[in-house]
Design an enzyme around this catalytic site. Structure first.
Site, short mmCIF file in Angstrom:
data_model
loop_
_atom_site.label_atom_id
_atom_site.label_comp_id
_atom_site.label_asym_id
_atom_site.label_seq_id
_atom_site.Cartn_x
_atom_site.Cartn_y
_atom_site.Cartn_z
N HIS A 101 34.36 37.01 43.76
CA HIS A 101 34.01 36.25 42.57
C HIS A 101 33.54 37.15 41.44
O HIS A 101 33.27 38.34 41.61
CB HIS A 101 32.92 35.21 42.90
CG HIS A 101 31.61 35.79 43.37
ND1 HIS A 101 30.54 35.98 42.54
CD2 HIS A 101 31.20 36.19 44.60
CE1 HIS A 101 29.52 36.47 43.23
NE2 HIS A 101 29.90 36.61 44.48
N CYS A 128 29.37 38.05 50.20
CA CYS A 128 30.54 37.90 49.34
C CYS A 128 30.73 39.17 48.51
O CYS A 128 29.87 40.04 48.46
CB CYS A 128 30.38 36.68 48.44
SG CYS A 128 30.41 35.12 49.33
#
Length: 431
Positions: A328, A347
């Site tokens: 992201h 992440c």
């Protein structure tokens, strides 16, 4: 630590190759590395330091560039390059390794001190400083360029002077580096070379992402990966979706470990950060009705509204995996300037992620750069399915050679290489 991070035992194929290398090190090693220690000793005894020319500045500017390559770290030549590096380092170990560097003064350009001789010898043995530079007390442009090259090979700031982290990396012994290369040869061979015609690779210890097409790196983006206490998992999957202006559903681990303590200190934290609470029927819940001093987090969904200041900013890149991780964007762009980029909860944040968006969607009709920018500017959450899902690989490689004769090392951030000297060197307190 997840099971995926367990270190695999070397295969029989790997062991046999290592035995072959050990028996043939003198044949496979590059000629200029043979008898490295004796050659350096001869240089130490050479009177004076010769005549220097105006190539100093050229060498200094070329040094880090000579390390970079558009070849992927897991390209088809990766095993052969690593075996060549192992042969070179076996020769270095056999010849006595390199000396440790113990500076008497801060080592930087212009310094004249006997400890520079140790530094010169160390850099000559590892191939960062040309032997023609000789051995002297002078920290000149050749030494500065060699230090920058060494720093580039070890993922350090290319300052050209010896800071704390560069000194630690310099003083990791040749035998330890050889073992690190052997460990990573096993990993590379286990991964194989058939990663896809187009694929994305995140090398966790290097904290960067490669977009590879036809065995050439099309993009190389700086990344932020999981901290040691919340590691990014090793995985293989396929990217199937990009969401522009994504809402963020907060993982349970972050709710428990981060948001609960924050709400005890600042009851307005959720409102200020546009994080809403929902029950299992989709009804919004007032944060003021929740007991934030409870031992366990409430059984509610925490969702942050889309926007440039949300945790994922413009982009979320989805791929199927059991760890519920994804790639992201981030509003905290300054973090990409840090050398230590092990800050996430598993992440992977990608710098200049819109470049990666364009590359991923290039075979998806209607999604050129202009349309992507317009969609992000609209602020509307928009999921886009890739016409051709792209293979995605999260790997753990701490030593590799993507360019002939150039060996790169990174810190063993998750302590999987088995040597304390290789553990996270660039910080003392990261969790």
């Amino acid at each position: 630590m997840t099971k995926d991070l367990d270190r695999k035992a070397p295969s029989k194929k790997t062991v046999s190759r290592r035995r072959f290398i050990a028996g043939a090190a003198g044949v496979l090693a590059m000629p200029h590395l043979a008898s490295a220690q004796s050659a350096v000793d001869a240089l130490i005894n050479t009177p004076g330091r010769g005549n220097w020319d105006d190539q100093f500045d050229a060498f200094t500017s070329r040094a880090p560039a000579s390390v970079s390559s558009n070849q992927p770290i897991l390209g088809p030549n990766a095993p052969a390059n690593l075996m060549q590096a192992i042969a070179q380092y076996q020769q270095i170990v056999t010849s006595g390794g390199w000396p440790e560097v113990h500076p008497n003064v801060p080592l930087q350009f212009g310094v004249y001190d006997p400890s520079v001789q140790q530094l010169r010898q160390r850099l000559i043995v590892s191939g960062d400083l040309p032997r023609s530079a000789g051995i002297s007390d002078s920290y000149d442009s050749y030494v500065q360029g060699a230090v920058r090259r060494f720093q580039a090979r070890h993922g350090l700031s290319e300052t050209g002077y010896i800071d704390e982290y560069t000194l630690k990396a310099l003083n990791v012994g040749a035998r330890v580096r050889l073992a690190q290369l052997e460990t990573n040869l096993s990993r590379v061979e286990d991964l194989g070379s058939d990663l896809g015609e187009r694929y994305v690779l995140v090398n966790i210890p290097a904290a960067y992402c490669e977009a590879v097409e036809q065995n050439t790196v099309a993009l190389r983006n700086v990344a932020i990966v999981g901290r040691p206490s919340r590691p990014t998992p090793i995985l293989n999957s396929k990217i199937f979706e990009i969401i522009f202006n994504p809402p963020w559903t907060v993982p349970r681990s972050i709710i428990q470990k981060d948001i609960m303590p924050l709400m005890r200190k600042d009851p307005n934290y959720l409102v200020d950060n546009k994080i809403r609470l929902y029950d299992n029927k989709g009804n919004e819940v007032d944060p003021m009705t929740v007991d934030w001093n409870a031992e366990k987090a409430p059984n509610l969904t925490f969702r942050q509204d889309p926007g440039p200041n949300s945790a994922m900013a413009s982009t979320k890149i989805n791929f199927h995996n059991k760890h519920a991780v994804y790639m992201h964007d981030t509003p905290s762009q300054s973090l990409f300037n840090d050398i230590v980029r092990f800050e996430s909860s598993g992440c992977v944040r990608i710098e200049n992620v819109r470049d990666l968006d364009v590359w991923l969607l290039k075979n998806t009709p209607g999604w050129d750069r202009q349309h992507i920018e317009e969609t992000i500017h609209s602020g509307i959450s928009t999921p886009v399915n890739l016409a051709d899902p792209v293979p995605n690989h999260f790997v753990y490689i701490t030593a590799w050679s993507a360019k002939d004769g150039v060996v790169q090392f990174r810190d063993d951030i998750y302590n999987l290489d088995g040597a304390p000297e290789l553990a996270l060197q660039t910080t003392s307190g990261i969790e």
